[in-house]
Design an enzyme around this catalytic site. Structure first.
Site, short mmCIF file in Angstrom:
data_model
loop_
_atom_site.label_atom_id
_atom_site.label_comp_id
_atom_site.label_asym_id
_atom_site.label_seq_id
_atom_site.Cartn_x
_atom_site.Cartn_y
_atom_site.Cartn_z
N LYS A 131 125.48 -28.27 115.21
CA LYS A 131 125.57 -26.91 114.24
C LYS A 131 124.36 -25.88 114.82
O LYS A 131 122.84 -26.16 115.37
CB LYS A 131 124.78 -27.33 112.52
CG LYS A 131 124.94 -26.14 111.68
CD LYS A 131 125.90 -26.80 111.03
CE LYS A 131 125.50 -25.76 109.87
NZ LYS A 131 125.88 -23.85 110.32
N ASP A 143 115.58 -33.70 108.21
CA ASP A 143 116.92 -35.27 108.23
C ASP A 143 118.28 -33.96 107.45
O ASP A 143 118.27 -34.70 106.55
CB ASP A 143 116.64 -35.96 106.35
CG ASP A 143 115.08 -36.87 106.89
OD1 ASP A 143 114.97 -36.67 108.11
OD2 ASP A 143 114.29 -36.48 106.16
N LYS A 170 124.13 -23.94 119.47
CA LYS A 170 124.01 -22.34 119.54
C LYS A 170 124.24 -21.76 120.42
O LYS A 170 125.31 -22.13 121.13
CB LYS A 170 121.88 -21.85 120.09
CG LYS A 170 121.92 -20.67 119.00
CD LYS A 170 121.36 -20.84 118.10
CE LYS A 170 120.16 -20.10 117.60
NZ LYS A 170 119.76 -20.10 116.08
N SER A 225 122.84 -24.01 105.39
CA SER A 225 124.01 -24.50 105.62
C SER A 225 124.77 -25.93 105.06
O SER A 225 125.60 -25.79 105.37
CB SER A 225 124.02 -24.05 107.24
OG SER A 225 123.84 -22.79 107.53
N HIS A 232 124.93 -34.63 121.12
CA HIS A 232 125.77 -35.47 119.68
C HIS A 232 125.24 -36.47 119.18
O HIS A 232 126.05 -37.20 119.20
CB HIS A 232 127.37 -34.94 120.53
CG HIS A 232 127.99 -34.47 121.57
ND1 HIS A 232 127.71 -33.61 123.13
CD2 HIS A 232 127.96 -33.23 120.25
CE1 HIS A 232 128.23 -32.23 122.87
NE2 HIS A 232 128.54 -32.42 122.06
N HIS A 233 124.25 -36.72 119.04
CA HIS A 233 123.78 -37.94 118.28
C HIS A 233 123.94 -38.28 116.99
O HIS A 233 124.72 -38.88 116.10
CB HIS A 233 122.31 -38.47 118.42
CG HIS A 233 121.30 -37.47 117.97
ND1 HIS A 233 120.73 -35.95 117.74
CD2 HIS A 233 120.43 -37.68 116.66
CE1 HIS A 233 120.66 -34.96 117.33
NE2 HIS A 233 120.19 -36.49 115.97
N LYS A 284 114.80 -29.46 115.60
CA LYS A 284 114.99 -29.27 114.25
C LYS A 284 115.54 -30.08 112.39
O LYS A 284 115.49 -29.98 111.09
CB LYS A 284 115.22 -27.68 114.01
CG LYS A 284 115.10 -26.73 112.61
CD LYS A 284 115.33 -25.28 112.65
CE LYS A 284 114.49 -24.77 113.94
NZ LYS A 284 115.31 -23.28 114.16
P1 NAD Z 1 118.28 -10.40 112.27
O1 NAD Z 1 119.54 -9.84 113.17
O2 NAD Z 1 119.19 -10.06 110.41
O3 NAD Z 1 116.97 -9.30 112.56
C1 NAD Z 1 116.08 -9.17 113.07
C2 NAD Z 1 115.03 -7.79 113.10
O4 NAD Z 1 114.61 -7.70 113.91
C3 NAD Z 1 115.87 -6.79 112.78
O5 NAD Z 1 115.79 -5.77 111.79
C4 NAD Z 1 115.25 -5.84 114.25
O6 NAD Z 1 115.76 -4.36 114.28
C5 NAD Z 1 114.43 -6.46 114.02
N1 NAD Z 1 113.62 -6.31 115.64
C6 NAD Z 1 114.11 -6.69 116.63
N2 NAD Z 1 113.74 -6.54 118.04
C7 NAD Z 1 111.73 -6.37 117.36
C8 NAD Z 1 110.40 -5.93 118.41
N3 NAD Z 1 109.68 -5.66 119.13
N4 NAD Z 1 109.63 -5.72 116.67
C9 NAD Z 1 109.93 -5.78 115.00
N5 NAD Z 1 111.52 -5.96 115.01
C10 NAD Z 1 112.31 -6.49 116.01
O7 NAD Z 1 117.40 -11.36 112.97
P2 NAD Z 1 117.57 -13.27 111.76
O8 NAD Z 1 118.26 -13.43 111.32
O9 NAD Z 1 116.35 -12.43 110.64
O10 NAD Z 1 116.64 -13.43 113.01
C11 NAD Z 1 115.42 -13.74 113.43
C12 NAD Z 1 115.06 -14.83 114.01
O11 NAD Z 1 114.96 -16.09 113.54
C13 NAD Z 1 115.33 -14.85 115.71
O12 NAD Z 1 114.13 -15.91 116.09
C14 NAD Z 1 117.07 -16.37 114.87
O13 NAD Z 1 116.40 -16.81 116.47
C15 NAD Z 1 115.66 -16.82 114.31
N6 NAD Z 1 116.00 -17.71 112.90
C16 NAD Z 1 117.21 -16.78 112.25
C17 NAD Z 1 117.66 -17.86 111.11
C18 NAD Z 1 118.75 -17.29 110.44
O14 NAD Z 1 119.72 -18.18 108.82
N7 NAD Z 1 119.34 -16.04 109.92
C19 NAD Z 1 117.18 -19.17 110.30
C20 NAD Z 1 116.48 -19.77 111.85
C21 NAD Z 1 116.06 -18.83 112.58
#
Ligand code: NAD
Length: 477
Positions: A72, A101, A108, A364, A66-67, A96
């Site tokens: 988010k 910044d 989460k 965001s 909470h700094h 991150k």
């Molecule tokens: P998503 O649900 O849109 O997509 C994930 C995809 O990975 C799906 O199509 C799923 O079928 C596939 N998948 C699942 N297991 C798999 C495997 N073993 N091998 C190959 N494909 C597999 O999710 P996303 O939002 O794209 O998030 C993906 C990663 O990115 C996560 O680690 C998430 O924390 C990170 N992330 C997402 C965001 C965002 O804005 N959505 C932001 C930062 C980080």
């Protein structure tokens, strides 16, 4: 980093933190405060399935720091979600946000479900009840904690969250800002859907543009012609793949949970997506070789590997077989701490998640600002800028006329390229690019100064900024 056998995900994030903290001179107490997770809320609630049966759902929200407020971070729907995982992901969010910044603490959330096993109506009931539980415990709100999409969630879930929160809050004026990643018609910002993947592309592009680093890897500079493998074609993976391909890279391998495909000559992303929609699988794509598992794709010969699915994909047991020279961590925690060390020792360039997928939270932030200001970015300046631009072009035309004595007209292309005002999407993408470019320079500088890998350099930079924030609050004089 994902979890190595034995060490929890949160412990591994803290291990990375400790590795970086030795390069700083902050008091131990302050470092302990920075890395500890402030609050975790775990809740069980019942929902009625379409069949009439009652099922208990387990859900979580962690607020790591909470700094800065609000906190988010995304909300994921996955069967493996647990308290340790959301704490680890919330901690990554704290670092991150500091790296790019963005003035938020990290958070989460997650619900332990496999979304494929629920109908849309059931998902709506789960999402609304989860939001209500968060609101009851003050774990959501525009100035408190602001969720966003993550693995297994998207704009639809964010709309349900916004709608539910709006109906229970006593501050409806700012209620739209309680969640980001909403559709544009409901307060979302243009460019958010593809923001994380676009940010991943900017980060990879920056890394590939450093001649010295590419030379060390035996690669030429630039993305053109580089062989890329992407694991996970969801929101982040699909957009990252699309942008790197548009920049001239060759997609030689694509992996989804059902398996993977390989073609050294390159795969057309849109055709693969169409094939998957038609057949339900990426396998048997014409001209490509099938691989049995998604994990097999990680070991394909390539220049850049983009894991964009889930954590813990590259571990001690497969790290030695990775052939990529650059690993771009689009997902959160795709490498375990041990694998990270093994790959760094081999000279592989790992672009860390804590920087690389920060495009989502950056945009965001722009959405949150738009919601609080109640005006679309660029709305008040666009026409003014366009008019100014055409006045400047007109003056240039007049000057040339005077010089050469004959009337001239600017080429149509020049008028098209220069004679307009920035739209919301232009501003968002430009803000995102600026953020990712500046942050890459910063983490690279930090890693060079401390003679560390990029991840440690990024953590040092984050720790210094958060420590400064605490000092300014006067908590640690
Ligand atoms: P998503 O649900 O849109 O997509 C994930 C995809 O990975 C799906 O199509 C799923 O079928 C596939 N998948 C699942 N297991 C798999 C495997 N073993 N091998 C190959 N494909 C597999 O999710 P996303 O939002 O794209 O998030 C993906 C990663 O990115 C996560 O680690 C998430 O924390 C990170 N992330 C997402 C965001 C965002 O804005 N959505 C932001 C930062 C980080």
């Amino acid at each position: 980093m994902g979890s190595d056998s034995g060490a929890s995900f949160f412990k591994q994030v803290n291990l990375m933190f400790d590795r970086a903290a030795v390069h700083t001179s902050h008091p131990t107490g302050l470092l302990n405060q920075i890395k500890s997770c402030n609050s975790v809320y775990e809740v069980g609630f019942p929902i009625i399935r379409d069949s009439g049966e009652i099922e208990v759902i387990r859900a979580y929200r962690a607020e790591h720091s909470h700094h800065k407020q609000p906190t988010k971070g995304g909300i994921r729907y996955a069967p493996v979600v647990n308290a340790d995982e959301v704490m680890a992901l919330a901690a990554l969010m704290t670092y991150k946000c500091a790296i790019v910044d963005v003035p938020f603490g990290g958070a989460k959330g997650g619900i332990a479900i496999n979304r494929r096993e629920y109908s849309v109506r059931e998902l709506e009931r789960i999402t609304r009840r989860y939001t209500f539980e968060l609101a009851r415990k003050n774990f959501i709100g525009p100035g408190v904690d602001v969720p966003a999409p993550d693995y297994g969630t998207g704009a639809q879930e964010m709309t349900w969250i916004m709608d539910t929160y709006t109906s229970v809050t006593d501050n409806p004026l700012d209620a739209l800002a309680c969640v980001t990643g909403k559709p544009v018609g409901h307060g979302g910002v243009r460019g958010r859907v593809e923001a994380t993947g676009r940010g991943v592309f900017f980060g990879i592009r920056e890394a590939c543009d450093v001649a010295e680093d590419m030379q060390e890897l035996g690669l030429s500079t630039g993305l053109a012609g580089k062989r890329v493998v992407v694991q996970g074609l969801g929101n982040v993976g699909y957009h990252a793949a699309r942008f790197v391909a548009e920049a001239g890279a060759r997609l030689v391998g694509l992996a989804e949970y059902e398996g993977a495909i390989y073609s050294p000559n390159g795969l057309n992303l849109e055709n693969v997506v169409t094939h998957r929609l038609a057949t339900g699988s990426i396998l048997d794509f014409p001209g490509a070789t099938n691989l049995n598992t998604s994990a097999d794709a990680l070991e394909l010969p390539c220049d850049i590997l983009i894991p964009a699915a889930l954590e813990g994909q590259i571990r001690e047991d497969n790290a030695d077989r990775i052939q990529a020279k650059v690993i771009a961590e689009a997902a959160n925690g795709p490498l375990t701490a041990r694998a990270d060390q093994m790959l760094s020792d081999r000279g592989v360039l790992v672009i860390p998640d804590v920087y690389l997928n920060a495009g989502g939270v950056t945009v965001s932030y722009f959405e949150w600002l738009r919601n609080l200001s109640h005006v679309r970015h660029g709305r008040m300046s666009r026409r003014f800028e366009a008019r100014n631009a055409s006045r400047i072009l007109q003056s240039v035309e007049n000057l040339i006329d005077q010089r050469i004595g004959t009337p001239v007209a600017m080429p149509t292309q020049v008028m098209t390229d220069l004679g307009f005002g920035a739209s919301e999407e232009d501003l968002v993408n430009s803000g995102l690019e600026d953020t990712m470019v500046s942050a890459y320079e910063e983490i690279r500088r930090s890693s060079r100064r401390h003679k560390t890998d990029l991840r440690t350099g990024a953590f040092v930079s984050a720790i210094d900024k958060i420590a400064k924030g605490y000092m300014q609050l006067g908590i640690f004089p």
